[in-house]
Design an enzyme around this catalytic site. Structure first.
Site, PDB file in Angstrom:
ATOM      1  N   HIS A 334       0.794  -1.235   0.000  1.00 62.57           N
ATOM      2  CA  HIS A 334       0.000   0.000   0.000  1.00 62.57           C
ATOM      3  C   HIS A 334       0.816   1.270   0.000  1.00 62.57           C
ATOM      4  O   HIS A 334       0.248   2.359   0.013  1.00 62.57           O
ATOM      5  CB  HIS A 334      -0.944   0.029   1.203  1.00 62.57           C
ATOM      6  CG  HIS A 334      -2.108  -0.894   1.084  1.00 62.57           C
ATOM      7  ND1 HIS A 334      -3.295  -0.533   0.478  1.00 62.57           N
ATOM      8  CD2 HIS A 334      -2.262  -2.173   1.465  1.00 62.57           C
ATOM      9  CE1 HIS A 334      -4.131  -1.549   0.520  1.00 62.57           C
ATOM     10  NE2 HIS A 334      -3.535  -2.570   1.112  1.00 62.57           N
ATOM     11  N   LYS A 510      -9.358  13.497   3.916  1.00 61.84           N
ATOM     12  CA  LYS A 510      -8.450  12.351   3.934  1.00 61.84           C
ATOM     13  C   LYS A 510      -7.601  12.497   5.189  1.00 61.84           C
ATOM     14  O   LYS A 510      -7.650  13.540   5.845  1.00 61.84           O
ATOM     15  CB  LYS A 510      -7.558  12.336   2.691  1.00 61.84           C
ATOM     16  CG  LYS A 510      -6.925  13.703   2.409  1.00 61.84           C
ATOM     17  CD  LYS A 510      -6.141  13.767   1.104  1.00 61.84           C
ATOM     18  CE  LYS A 510      -6.965  13.699  -0.146  1.00 61.84           C
ATOM     19  NZ  LYS A 510      -6.923  12.408  -0.815  1.00 61.84           N
ATOM     20  N   ARG A 511      -6.822  11.495   5.566  1.00 67.78           N
ATOM     21  CA  ARG A 511      -5.943  11.661   6.719  1.00 67.78           C
ATOM     22  C   ARG A 511      -5.003  12.850   6.511  1.00 67.78           C
ATOM     23  O   ARG A 511      -4.673  13.200   5.369  1.00 67.78           O
ATOM     24  CB  ARG A 511      -5.145  10.371   6.957  1.00 67.78           C
ATOM     25  CG  ARG A 511      -5.955   9.298   7.654  1.00 67.78           C
ATOM     26  CD  ARG A 511      -6.471   9.730   9.001  1.00 67.78           C
ATOM     27  NE  ARG A 511      -5.401   9.804   9.974  1.00 67.78           N
ATOM     28  CZ  ARG A 511      -5.161   8.874  10.897  1.00 67.78           C
ATOM     29  NH1 ARG A 511      -5.947   7.817  10.999  1.00 67.78           N
ATOM     30  NH2 ARG A 511      -4.157   8.993  11.737  1.00 67.78           N
ATOM     31  N   LYS A 516       0.154  14.364   1.690  1.00 66.48           N
ATOM     32  CA  LYS A 516      -1.126  14.687   1.056  1.00 66.48           C
ATOM     33  C   LYS A 516      -1.265  16.195   0.790  1.00 66.48           C
ATOM     34  O   LYS A 516      -2.190  16.627   0.108  1.00 66.48           O
ATOM     35  CB  LYS A 516      -2.279  14.158   1.907  1.00 66.48           C
ATOM     36  CG  LYS A 516      -2.342  12.619   1.927  1.00 66.48           C
ATOM     37  CD  LYS A 516      -3.454  12.117   2.832  1.00 66.48           C
ATOM     38  CE  LYS A 516      -3.538  10.601   2.926  1.00 66.48           C
ATOM     39  NZ  LYS A 516      -4.268   9.979   1.801  1.00 66.48           N
ATOM     40  N   THR A 618      -8.682   6.338  -2.544  1.00 65.07           N
ATOM     41  CA  THR A 618     -10.029   5.847  -2.843  1.00 65.07           C
ATOM     42  C   THR A 618     -11.041   6.979  -2.660  1.00 65.07           C
ATOM     43  O   THR A 618     -12.116   6.948  -3.254  1.00 65.07           O
ATOM     44  CB  THR A 618     -10.430   4.668  -1.941  1.00 65.07           C
ATOM     45  OG1 THR A 618     -10.174   5.016  -0.576  1.00 65.07           O
ATOM     46  CG2 THR A 618      -9.642   3.417  -2.305  1.00 65.07           C
ATOM     47  N   LYS A 622     -14.629   7.958  -4.753  1.00 64.82           N
ATOM     48  CA  LYS A 622     -15.942   8.278  -4.191  1.00 64.82           C
ATOM     49  C   LYS A 622     -16.422   9.621  -4.728  1.00 64.82           C
ATOM     50  O   LYS A 622     -17.593   9.784  -5.082  1.00 64.82           O
ATOM     51  CB  LYS A 622     -15.858   8.358  -2.659  1.00 64.82           C
ATOM     52  CG  LYS A 622     -15.397   7.095  -1.956  1.00 64.82           C
ATOM     53  CD  LYS A 622     -15.041   7.392  -0.489  1.00 64.82           C
ATOM     54  CE  LYS A 622     -14.232   6.281   0.129  1.00 64.82           C
ATOM     55  NZ  LYS A 622     -13.575   6.698   1.405  1.00 64.82           N
TER      56      LYS A 622
HETATM   57  C1  LIG Z   1     -12.284   6.838   1.690  1.00 67.04           C
HETATM   58  C2  LIG Z   1     -11.848   7.271   3.043  1.00 67.04           C
HETATM   59  C3  LIG Z   1     -10.502   7.537   3.299  1.00 67.04           C
HETATM   60  C4  LIG Z   1      -9.436   7.450   2.225  1.00 67.04           C
HETATM   61  O1  LIG Z   1      -9.326   8.711   1.593  1.00 67.04           O
HETATM   62  P1  LIG Z   1      -8.096   9.037   0.613  1.00 67.04           P
HETATM   63  O2  LIG Z   1      -8.450  10.359   0.049  1.00 67.04           O
HETATM   64  O3  LIG Z   1      -8.058   7.965  -0.418  1.00 67.04           O
HETATM   65  O4  LIG Z   1      -6.872   9.073   1.467  1.00 67.04           O
HETATM   66  C5  LIG Z   1     -10.142   7.940   4.565  1.00 67.04           C
HETATM   67  N1  LIG Z   1     -11.048   8.076   5.544  1.00 67.04           N
HETATM   68  C6  LIG Z   1     -12.362   7.855   5.335  1.00 67.04           C
HETATM   69  C7  LIG Z   1     -13.330   8.043   6.450  1.00 67.04           C
HETATM   70  C8  LIG Z   1     -12.804   7.433   4.079  1.00 67.04           C
HETATM   71  O5  LIG Z   1     -14.108   7.180   3.891  1.00 67.04           O
END
Ligand SMILES: *Cc1c(COP(=O)(O)O)cnc(C)c1O
Length: 777
Positions: A334, A510-511, A516, A618, A622
């Protein structure tokens, strides 16, 4: 299939009566959730049991993951059963609004993308009738709850997610196994969570292990009136699954973490050996013929030596055990970032799981004999990623570009020796939670246009492409506006910030991590703020910048970035000169449920990591499926998103992997700072008192411009990419004004999204890695 909703309502009422002595109307949301959960568990019990029976003799796959970011289950379970709307109506007829269940907490047994991926995979496998079970850990405390104090600093609170109960799992004490450590033995007690497929009878299982003591109470100590010592063993056992480690993409070498990983590995494999013997007899040489195990990163990689150890305990020799392990496991990588790669010092590992270290040494000797130059152990440290590549059938990355980097860089030497082992499996997300459930308005519109149950076959989205016309765009824009209004209500309530749904909603959720580049986004907002005040951007379309992110509690720079963003938000939101143009909100406690509100309302999806750092992402998928355009770099799955939707429908900027590699040794951050006066002014707000400053913000400033003594400045190329980022950001703002042209881009994104269904991903794992077939009954 049809489930009887009236019965579920009746059972819910009965549960409420005899467990809480309340009526439907009197019940608290928590009581209602418990009772409804019990009733649904009762309703699905026959199908759950039939699903298990149907696959008893079949080849099966197992997903081993230390994290499952499940989110709230009540709505998604009803949704997958196809009864959410009917249940809502039945409850409404009794005067109960099921929306009260929004108060129910998320099950956050994961940090971010990796844990959410595991949850999406389980949903997809169940929906595709694939015999995939999950194994994980049942942490008493999931990912901490986040709030911000007056200064804008992150505060962490314990997440006691099951304090009101957990109706979505059954404790299966009869399948308890023992896990041995040198100084004590613990019980791993399984809790089974049903994974309900969508549009099928099939129900899979997620089995989560909870640690308990063999003897809860030491009676000798108790009789000596030493009450605290009497509870030692209990605490020591329960400590193992007490809490989820809150790090995302960073490795932390802690003893308790080794114990967690070993319990996950050993308990799950013992359970599989037991199941194997029941179904196929005692000839364990056929283990790999029936079972495939996927390692979700290296967190469960101790399973490799543990399976070898268990098979040798059953009388098999090392070579045969090794070969079975190699045929059983496959490994998903990952990240390529070195701070995330697990490297255990052997003395630490040996003090917790000595027998595992003995086996890792044997595997390492075999490797070095067969392939001089490759290693698992180096400088008395075990490299778990190397172990996972060596003793596995397939190794995969999670987006095309990432899988290529694995072959070119991280595992280059391994790829020379094992070229056929390397694959790609581009991530995906479940369209049930991330479209159907969170955006019923859009789902309804698409159903009407392309017909059928496209959530079960996302390829149907492509049918939309030739149909996109101005009417459809207007309808889409109206739905987007509706989702923004809904989000405004949520944010007003949770954050006490009033937003205007006519603004552009520009989202980065995101985190929080330096790679990022939330800081780059923040600097660009400060830059825009100053320019607006100077009247330099007369045509700027009003925009709200929405952030959501948790930082690991020990990650000082990430916490400083949160504080900084909260402080610039306060400055901007309180400045009447820009109040009709600009807003910034950093929502607290970003989690799955919050994501389900934010993502459908987004116009712009910020995916801005430097190329080569985000393995896939991911969140980007979404947002695409909900019709946001991507403002992003050519990193991770952004590359494939732009490929699928067309470059003209995204806003791609920044250096490519090749360009970064070429620039990184010669590039001089301060040179850019000295020549770009806009960026200069924005960066200075970290230290010049425009917003309250502190030592950590000063440290951020120096990290950008000077670097710490041992490495270069601006490790994540914020200054290098800034100009092209700002250019793209202003371009998308300008383009938004043409509502029809922009809405068309959004619809093109939706119509191109089918690749990013985790149904596609999981079918590829099933066909190309696990070699399993759907089982129907
Ligand atoms: C999808 C999701 C992530 C991943 O987000 P990225 O932008 O791909 O890092 C992190 N936290 C939550 C709650 C999510 O639903």
């Amino acid at each position: 299939m049809s489930y009887n909703c009236t019965n579920i309502l009746k059972w819910t009422e009965a549960q409420l009566k005899y467990t809480y002595d309340v009526t439907l109307q009197e019940a608290t949301p928590q009581e209602l959730h418990e009772a409804l959960g019990e009733a649904v568990m009762m309703a699905i019990s026959d199908n759950w049991s039939s699903s298990k029976k149907a696959r008893l003799q079949q080849r099966k796959a197992y997903y081993f993951s230390a994290e499952y970011l499940i989110g709230r289950l009540v709505y998604s379970n009803l949704y997958n059963l196809g009864i959410l709307d009917e249940m809502k109506q039945l409850f409404a007829a009794q005067g109960v609004d099921l929306a009260v269940l929004e108060d129910i907490e998320d099950a956050a047994l994961g940090n971010g993308g990796l844990g959410r991926l595991a949850a999406c995979f389980l949903d997809s496998a169940a929906s595709c009738d694939l015999p995939l079970s999950g194994y994980g850990l049942r942490y008493k405390f999931g990912l901490f709850k986040q709030s911000f104090d007056e200064q804008g600093s992150q505060k962490e609170n314990a997440d006691d997610w099951s304090k009101y109960g957990d109706p979505w799992s059954y404790r299966r004490y009869n399948h308890t196994v023992k896990v041995k450590f040198p100084d004590h033995t613990v019980l791993a007690v399984p809790y089974d969570v049903p994974i309900i497929g969508y549009g099928t009878h099939n129900i899979n299982t997620l089995r989560l292990w909870q640690c308990e003591a063999e003897e809860e109470l030491d009676f000798n100590a108790f009789n000596d009136q030493d009450y605290l010592r009497a509870l030692d063993q209990k605490n020591k056992a329960e400590d193992i699954t007490r809490v989820l480690y809150p790090n995302d993409s960073t490795w932390e070498g802690k003893r308790l973490r080794i114990k967690q990983q070993y319990v996950l590995s050993s308990a799950s494999l013992q359970d599989m050996l037991r199941t194997f013997k029941t179904a196929h007899g005692n000839d364990l040489s056929r283990f790999a013929d029936y079972y495939a195990v996927q390692l979700n990163d290296t967190h469960p990689a101790m399973s490799i030596p543990e399976l070898i150890r268990l098979l040798m305990e059953e009388g098999m020799d090392f070579e045969q055990s090794f070969s079975i392990a190699q045929r059983t496991f496959s490994y998903t990588n990952h990240t390529v970032m070195s701070e995330a790669l697990e490297k255990w010092p052997l003395d630490l590992l040996g003090s917790v799981v000595p027998e595992i270290v003995d086996i890792i040494r044997r595997i390492d000797e075999k490797l070095k004999w067969e392939h001089p130059g490759l290693y698992i152990i180096k400088d008395n440290t075990a490299h778990m990623a190397n172990l996972s590549v060596y003793v596995s059938t397939y190794v995969n990355g999670v987006a095309e570009i990432h899988s290529q980097i694995l072959k070119d860089d991280l595992f280059r030497d391994w790829y020379q020796v094992f070229p056929d082992r390397f694959q790609n499996k581009t991530n995906g997300v479940t369209p049930r939670r991330w479209m159907g459930l969170c955006n019923p308005e859009l789902t309804q519109m698409l159903k009407y246009r392309i017909g059928g149950d496209f959530l079960k076959d996302l390829d149907k989205l492509a049918d939309l492409k030739p149909m996109i016309d101005d009417d459809m765009v207007r309808q889409f824009n109206a739905i987007k506006r509706q989702k923004k209004e809904q989000l405004c209500k949520v944010i007003a309530e949770k954050e006490d910030v009033q937003l205007n749904p006519d603004f552009i909603f520009d989202v980065q959720v995101k985190r929080l991590h330096e790679y990022k580049r939330q800081l780059m986004n923040a600097l660009s907002i400060v830059d825009i703020y100053f320019r607006l005040k100077n009247g330099e951007l007369p045509d700027f379309h009003p925009t709200v910048y929405i952030f959501g992110a948790k930082s690991a509690p020990g990650y000082a720079r990430a916490k400083a970035i949160i504080r900084y963003i909260n402080r610039i938000a306060k400055m901007i939101n309180n400045d009447p000169a820009v109040s009709d143009k600009l807003k910034v909100v950093f929502v607290q406690n970003y989690n799955c449920s919050y994501a389900e509100h934010i993502i459908p309302a987004a116009d712009i999806s910020e995916q801005i990591s430097p190329a080569g750092t985000e393995a896939s992402g991911t969140g980007n998928m979404k947002l695409m499926l909900n019709g946001a355009v991507t403002l992003g770099t050519l990193d991770g799955a952004n590359v494939e998103i732009a490929q699928e939707a067309g470059m003209e429908n995204e806003y791609i900027f920044g250096h490519t992997v090749e360009q970064i590699n070429a620039a990184k040794d010669s590039y001089y951050a301060r040179g850019i700072y000295d020549t770009d006066s806009h960026l200069h002014r924005a960066i200075d707000t970290l230290v010049d008192g425009t917003v309250p400053t502190d030592d950590a913000q000063k440290e951020l400033y120096h990290a950008l411009l000077d670097g710490a003594s041992w490495h270069k400045a601006d490790n994540y190329f914020v200054l290098l990419d800034y100009a092209s980022y700002m250019d793209a950001k202003l371009r998308v703002n300008h383009d938004y004004a043409d509502r029809l042209a922009f809405g068309r881009k959004c619809l093109e994104n939706i119509a191109s999204g089918s690749k990013f269904s985790s149904d596609r991903t999981i079918r590829q794992y099933a066909d190309e890695i696990w070699h399993i077939k759907p089982v129907r009954f």
